[in-house]
Design a protein around this motif. Structure first.
Motif, short mmCIF file in Angstrom:
data_model
loop_
_atom_site.label_atom_id
_atom_site.label_comp_id
_atom_site.label_asym_id
_atom_site.label_seq_id
_atom_site.Cartn_x
_atom_site.Cartn_y
_atom_site.Cartn_z
N ALA A 290 -25.10 -43.22 -35.40
CA ALA A 290 -25.73 -44.34 -34.68
C ALA A 290 -26.18 -43.88 -33.30
O ALA A 290 -25.66 -42.90 -32.75
CB ALA A 290 -24.76 -45.50 -34.55
N PHE A 291 -27.15 -44.60 -32.75
CA PHE A 291 -27.55 -44.43 -31.36
C PHE A 291 -26.82 -45.46 -30.51
O PHE A 291 -26.53 -46.57 -30.98
CB PHE A 291 -29.06 -44.62 -31.19
N GLY A 292 -26.58 -45.11 -29.27
CA GLY A 292 -25.94 -46.07 -28.38
C GLY A 292 -26.03 -45.66 -26.94
O GLY A 292 -26.38 -44.52 -26.61
N GLU A 293 -25.71 -46.60 -26.07
CA GLU A 293 -25.69 -46.33 -24.63
C GLU A 293 -24.62 -45.28 -24.33
O GLU A 293 -23.53 -45.30 -24.92
CB GLU A 293 -25.38 -47.61 -23.85
N THR A 294 -24.93 -44.40 -23.43
CA THR A 294 -24.05 -43.26 -23.13
C THR A 294 -22.62 -43.70 -22.83
O THR A 294 -21.66 -43.09 -23.29
CB THR A 294 -24.61 -42.46 -21.94
N ASP A 295 -22.45 -44.77 -22.06
CA ASP A 295 -21.11 -45.17 -21.61
C ASP A 295 -20.36 -46.07 -22.58
O ASP A 295 -19.15 -46.28 -22.41
CB ASP A 295 -21.20 -45.87 -20.26
N SER A 296 -21.03 -46.61 -23.59
CA SER A 296 -20.36 -47.62 -24.42
C SER A 296 -20.60 -47.47 -25.92
O SER A 296 -20.20 -48.35 -26.69
CB SER A 296 -20.84 -49.02 -23.99
N ALA A 297 -21.21 -46.38 -26.35
CA ALA A 297 -21.62 -46.25 -27.76
C ALA A 297 -20.45 -46.35 -28.73
O ALA A 297 -20.52 -47.08 -29.73
CB ALA A 297 -22.37 -44.93 -27.95
N PHE A 298 -19.36 -45.64 -28.46
CA PHE A 298 -18.24 -45.63 -29.41
C PHE A 298 -17.59 -47.01 -29.51
O PHE A 298 -17.33 -47.50 -30.62
CB PHE A 298 -17.21 -44.58 -28.98
#
Length: 343
Positions: A290-298
């Motif tokens: 998946a793609f996600g924001e650097t600080d909150s992806a996981f």
């Protein structure tokens, strides 16, 4: 410039000695002639030369400048484009076997391509990216810049070979580590479902590493599916079943089929969790990209997945997570490894 002439049987030991004492000239290539190997020397003092002779080497000789090692890609770019031009293309290039793909301004493309081919003798063709990946098949346009005018890549990875037309399919060499990592996680006799299989790299590498695994690879793009069939044959694999179609519509025979599911579609993987729920055995392991924001992806994706399966009276156990690669200034591609279990 001087070189060290040694017998072939002594060459490796001699090179190690030169490297250890900073006497090996990396700007020139080692070469052989008859039963001797010639090693290029860095600047040496008289005492160092005497020491080399004492070691029982055959001798010191003039080293031909004609076999100078080609400059690196970055060195060539700096000398060709200057500091300002180099800075705009410093990101490098993607190597797909015989084809190199650059992402450079059109005005600089020819010079960049020459630097690529001069620094990497395996490259036969240089193509330039034309626009972003788009459409349901995640393809992009390319223009020919230099070398043979071909769009068919022959790419080797982790002991496997893949052939495909770069204009018609999606393929990323940057997932090489992920493909090897997943192949190593697979256990004996597993049934593995690879969604969005493309030209077959995940499926074929798993199948080749585990001859007793039963691998099903699903791909919607007809061109990629045909390339996958060819790649299965080329790699001598007989434990991959290739399916051309929508991964959501595999039919009843695949219900509760999989011990492991691979989902390398980072943009839309969540939309396929219903299908995963149907195909997965209890305890099935899933590799979710998946793609996600650097600080909150996981945290964001783990929360969404937990909520999805909780509504279906199941839970997930996350056993692995990693950043696959940076995607943009503020986004990353991640992979979550989790098991699905009944409550």
């Amino acid at each position: 410039m001087l070189g060290l002439k040694v017998k072939t049987k002594d060459a490796e030991r001699a090179k190690e000695y030169l490297l250890r004492h900073n006497l090996f000239n990396r700007r020139y290539r080692v070469f052989g002639r008859g039963s001797f190997i010639y090693l290029p020397l860095a600047a040496t003092s008289k005492s160092q030369l005497m020491e080399l002779k004492k070691l029982g080497r055959v001798g010191i000789m003039a080293f031909p400048s004609t076999i100078r090692r080609p400059g690196s890609y970055r060195e060539l770019l700096k000398s060709t484009l200057g500091k300002g031009g180099y800075a705009s293309v410093v990101k490098g290039y993607d190597l797909l076997g015989n084809i190199a793909v650059i992402d450079a301004p059109k005005s600089m493309a020819k010079k960049v391509a020459k630097a690529v081919m001069s620094s990497n003798r395996s490259v036969e063709t240089v193509l330039r990216k034309e626009g972003a990946v788009k459409g349901k098949y995640r393809t992009r346009g390319y223009s020919h810049v230099l070398g043979l005018k071909s769009y068919v890549a022959v790419y080797k990875e982790n002991g496997c070979i893949f052939r495909f037309d770069v204009r018609k399919v999606f393929f990323s060499a940057r997932l090489a580590y992920e493909r090897l990592r997943i192949a190593k996680l697979v256990k004996s006799h597993e049934t593995v479902l690879v969604m969005f299989a493309g030209v077959g790299p995940f499926a074929i590498e798993i199948a080749k590493a585990h001859g007793d695994a039963n691998v099903v690879a699903v791909e919607l793009n007809g061109a990629a599916y045909r390339s996958m069939l060819e790649n299965i044959r080329m790699n001598g694999i007989d434990n991959v079943t290739a399916e051309c179609g929508d991964a959501k519509k595999l039919g009843k025979r695949y219900r509760s089929f999989a011990d492991r599911i691979v989902m390398p579609l980072p943009k839309d993987s969540y939309a396929f969790l219903d299908a995963v729920n149907r195909y997965a055995k209890n305890g099935c392991m899933v590799h979710y990209y998946a793609f996600g924001e650097t600080d909150s992806a996981f945290e964001y994706h783990t929360g969404k997945i937990r909520k999805f399966f909780s509504k279906r009276r199941k839970k997930i156990v996350v056993f692995g997570k990693r950043i696959v690669r940076p995607y943009s200034a503020h986004e990353i591609e991640i992979v979550l490894d989790f098991a699905i279990r009944k409550r």
